[in-house]
Design a protein around this motif. Structure first.
Motif, PDB file in Angstrom:
ATOM      1  N   PHE A   1      49.708   7.364  58.827  1.00 18.97           N
ATOM      2  CA  PHE A   1      49.668   7.269  57.363  1.00 18.97           C
ATOM      3  C   PHE A   1      49.023   5.929  56.960  1.00 18.97           C
ATOM      4  CE2 PHE A   1      53.516   9.672  58.542  1.00 18.97           C
ATOM      5  CZ  PHE A   1      53.279  10.875  57.888  1.00 18.97           C
ATOM      6  N   PRO A   2      47.699   5.821  57.072  1.00 16.73           N
ATOM      7  CA  PRO A   2      47.035   4.535  56.813  1.00 16.73           C
ATOM      8  C   PRO A   2      47.148   4.073  55.361  1.00 16.73           C
ATOM      9  CG  PRO A   2      45.422   6.297  57.105  1.00 16.73           C
ATOM     10  CD  PRO A   2      46.746   6.868  57.481  1.00 16.73           C
ATOM     11  N   GLN A   3      47.476   4.976  54.448  1.00 16.80           N
ATOM     12  CA  GLN A   3      47.579   4.605  53.034  1.00 16.80           C
ATOM     13  C   GLN A   3      48.904   3.935  52.691  1.00 16.80           C
ATOM     14  OE1 GLN A   3      48.098   7.534  54.331  1.00 16.80           O
ATOM     15  NE2 GLN A   3      49.367   8.887  53.066  1.00 16.80           N
ATOM     16  N   ILE A   4      49.841   3.894  53.661  1.00 19.83           N
ATOM     17  CA  ILE A   4      51.180   3.334  53.419  1.00 19.83           C
ATOM     18  C   ILE A   4      51.349   2.036  54.200  1.00 19.83           C
ATOM     19  CG2 ILE A   4      53.664   3.749  53.618  1.00 19.83           C
ATOM     20  CD1 ILE A   4      53.096   6.747  53.494  1.00 19.83           C
ATOM     21  N   LYS A   5      51.938   1.037  53.559  1.00 21.17           N
ATOM     22  CA  LYS A   5      52.255  -0.216  54.241  1.00 21.17           C
ATOM     23  C   LYS A   5      53.643  -0.098  54.862  1.00 21.17           C
ATOM     24  CE  LYS A   5      53.066  -5.152  53.548  1.00 21.17           C
ATOM     25  NZ  LYS A   5      53.150  -6.253  52.553  1.00 21.17           N
ATOM     26  N   PHE A   6      53.728  -0.215  56.181  1.00 23.27           N
ATOM     27  CA  PHE A   6      54.993  -0.036  56.894  1.00 23.27           C
ATOM     28  C   PHE A   6      55.596  -1.372  57.327  1.00 23.27           C
ATOM     29  CE2 PHE A   6      53.171   4.183  57.413  1.00 23.27           C
ATOM     30  CZ  PHE A   6      54.272   4.997  57.236  1.00 23.27           C
ATOM     31  N   THR A   7      56.915  -1.428  57.266  1.00 18.80           N
ATOM     32  CA  THR A   7      57.678  -2.530  57.842  1.00 18.80           C
ATOM     33  C   THR A   7      58.753  -1.914  58.717  1.00 18.80           C
ATOM     34  OG1 THR A   7      57.329  -3.958  55.913  1.00 18.80           O
ATOM     35  CG2 THR A   7      59.156  -4.515  57.392  1.00 18.80           C
ATOM     36  N   VAL A   8      58.648  -2.110  60.015  1.00 14.39           N
ATOM     37  CA  VAL A   8      59.613  -1.569  60.971  1.00 14.39           C
ATOM     38  C   VAL A   8      60.308  -2.733  61.656  1.00 14.39           C
ATOM     39  CG1 VAL A   8      59.944  -0.118  63.007  1.00 14.39           C
ATOM     40  CG2 VAL A   8      58.153   0.460  61.346  1.00 14.39           C
ATOM     41  N   CYS A   9      61.631  -2.785  61.575  1.00 12.76           N
ATOM     42  CA  CYS A   9      62.358  -3.901  62.175  1.00 12.76           C
ATOM     43  C   CYS A   9      63.811  -3.517  62.406  1.00 12.76           C
ATOM     44  CB  CYS A   9      62.277  -5.134  61.281  1.00 12.76           C
ATOM     45  SG  CYS A   9      63.079  -4.942  59.674  1.00 12.76           S
ATOM     46  N   PRO A  10      64.484  -4.218  63.327  1.00 18.40           N
ATOM     47  CA  PRO A  10      65.913  -3.974  63.522  1.00 18.40           C
ATOM     48  C   PRO A  10      66.705  -4.405  62.294  1.00 18.40           C
ATOM     49  CG  PRO A  10      64.949  -5.177  65.380  1.00 18.40           C
ATOM     50  CD  PRO A  10      63.942  -5.197  64.273  1.00 18.40           C
ATOM     51  N   LYS A  11      67.858  -3.770  62.108  1.00 17.36           N
ATOM     52  CA  LYS A  11      68.774  -4.101  61.012  1.00 17.36           C
ATOM     53  C   LYS A  11      68.122  -3.947  59.631  1.00 17.36           C
ATOM     54  CE  LYS A  11      71.950  -5.268  63.992  1.00 17.36           C
ATOM     55  NZ  LYS A  11      73.154  -4.413  64.203  1.00 17.36           N
ATOM     56  N   ALA A  12      67.163  -3.047  59.527  1.00 17.29           N
ATOM     57  CA  ALA A  12      66.485  -2.857  58.242  1.00 17.29           C
ATOM     58  C   ALA A  12      67.450  -2.384  57.163  1.00 17.29           C
ATOM     59  CB  ALA A  12      65.325  -1.869  58.400  1.00 17.29           C
ATOM     60  N   ASP A  13      68.528  -1.676  57.585  1.00 18.94           N
ATOM     61  CA  ASP A  13      69.490  -1.193  56.587  1.00 18.94           C
ATOM     62  C   ASP A  13      70.268  -2.326  55.936  1.00 18.94           C
ATOM     63  OD1 ASP A  13      70.764  -1.771  58.940  1.00 18.94           O
ATOM     64  OD2 ASP A  13      71.784   0.147  59.147  1.00 18.94           O
TER      65      ASP A  13
END
Length: 324
Positions: A166-178
């Motif tokens: 999904f190149p149109q979306i800026k993603f942030t993936v990280c532990p403890k994101a909740d």
């Protein structure tokens, strides 16, 4: 699957035999498609459980709702009380701008994937669920600008893969994101409440009556519940615990409910290592008639050089008696 109401809000909850996805109603939508497709949205994704069942959830809202979201009290669902989680669950109904989708993976479906000749492991099934939630939002016309995901394995690699899809979306993936992002905390609430309701109010499909009615509880003998009157039969909900192997109540349920021949009912996934150990220890060994000496299963049923009879005929003492 299209539902007018989330199945976990029904009483009783329908048996979970097949995996499914549910999507809440969008604000100002027409035929499922959102009107203002130019407005940017944020999305958060989190999961609950690792198999009985496993639930992935996405929470999403317009960016204009972000300030309101920050003050609603969302956090890591495991750090909140059951009453607080229920109150936050209700906030999805109270705030039309706050939407969610959930994918509930049934134990049977997870096992079917993991026990294939070429297995689909739990992480891969989780990845597919995550991608499916995002794709569903895109297909409904939601203009996702940013997506925050609780880490699944190595965060950089997973973030790069999602960005490629999904190149149109800026993603942030990280532990403890909740705990770090309120929108992921909101997804955490959906995943946790959905899974808890299935675990604690589970209906075994095997117990559904021929007329389609669903029993609300299981009749258990009085002596099993340490009741003085042994002739008395009462209705008592089955306590399966949290579903995690470290839970003593879950351990007790697994030991009490094992069938030495058939194993367990559908709530338990047979690909779970804990179950494999219990079945090896308490189950009845099964000897298959096509032993390892056979090069393949097909050769066991095909004619050999001995009077053109399949080997299975000889092992079972089968002989021809004539022609039809």
């Amino acid at each position: 699957m299209a539902h007018p109401i989330d199945p976990v809000n029904l009483k009783p909850i329908p048996p979970l035999q097949d995996s499914y996805s549910y999507h809440s109603k969008l604000p100002d939508s027409v035929d499922g498609q959102i009107k203002d497709s130019d407005e940017g949205w944020i999305m958060g994704i989190d999961e609950a459980g690792r198999g009985r069942p496993m639930v992935y959830a996405a929470a999403y809202c317009p960016m204009s709702f972000k300030d309101t979201l920050e003050g609603m009290g969302f956090d890591d669902s495991k750090a909140l009380s059951a009453d607080t989680r229920q109150s936050l669950w209700q906030s999805f109904d109270d705030n039309i701008e706050l939407c969610y989708s959930s994918t509930s993976l049934s134990p049977q479906a997870i096992s079917a994937g993991m026990l294939r000749r070429i297995p689909i492991n739990l992480n891969r099934q989780a990845e597919d669920a995550t991608v499916g939630l995002i794709q569903s939002a895109v297909d409904r016309g939601i203009n996702i600008k940013e997506c925050f995901v609780d880490a699944l394995g190595p965060a950089p690699q997973w973030q790069a893969r999602l960005t490629a899809i999904f190149p149109q979306i800026k993603f942030t993936v990280c532990p403890k994101a909740d705990s770090l992002f309120k929108i992921v905390g909101a997804a955490s609430i959906v995943a946790k409440v959905t899974r808890d309701r299935y675990v604690h109010e589970w209906v075994d499909p095997e117990d559904v009556l021929p007329n389609g009615s669903i029993p609300n509880s299981k009749k258990r003998k009085a002596e099993d519940l340490e009741i003085d009157d042994e002739d008395e039969l009462i209705k008592q909900p089955i306590n399966r615990g949290s579903g995690y192997p470290s839970d003593p109540k879950t351990q007790a349920f697994l030991k009490e409910s094992i069938d030495p021949i058939f194993g367990y009912k559908g709530i338990v996934r047979f690909s779970w290592a804990t179950i494999k150990v219990l079945l090896d220890k308490n189950g009845v060994n099964c000897k298959w008639i096509d032993d390892d000496s056979q090069p393949s299963a097909s050769s066991y049923f095909n004619p050999d050089n001995d009077n053109a009879k399949p080997k299975i005929w000889k092992d079972l003492g089968v002989s021809g008696v004539g022609e039809l």
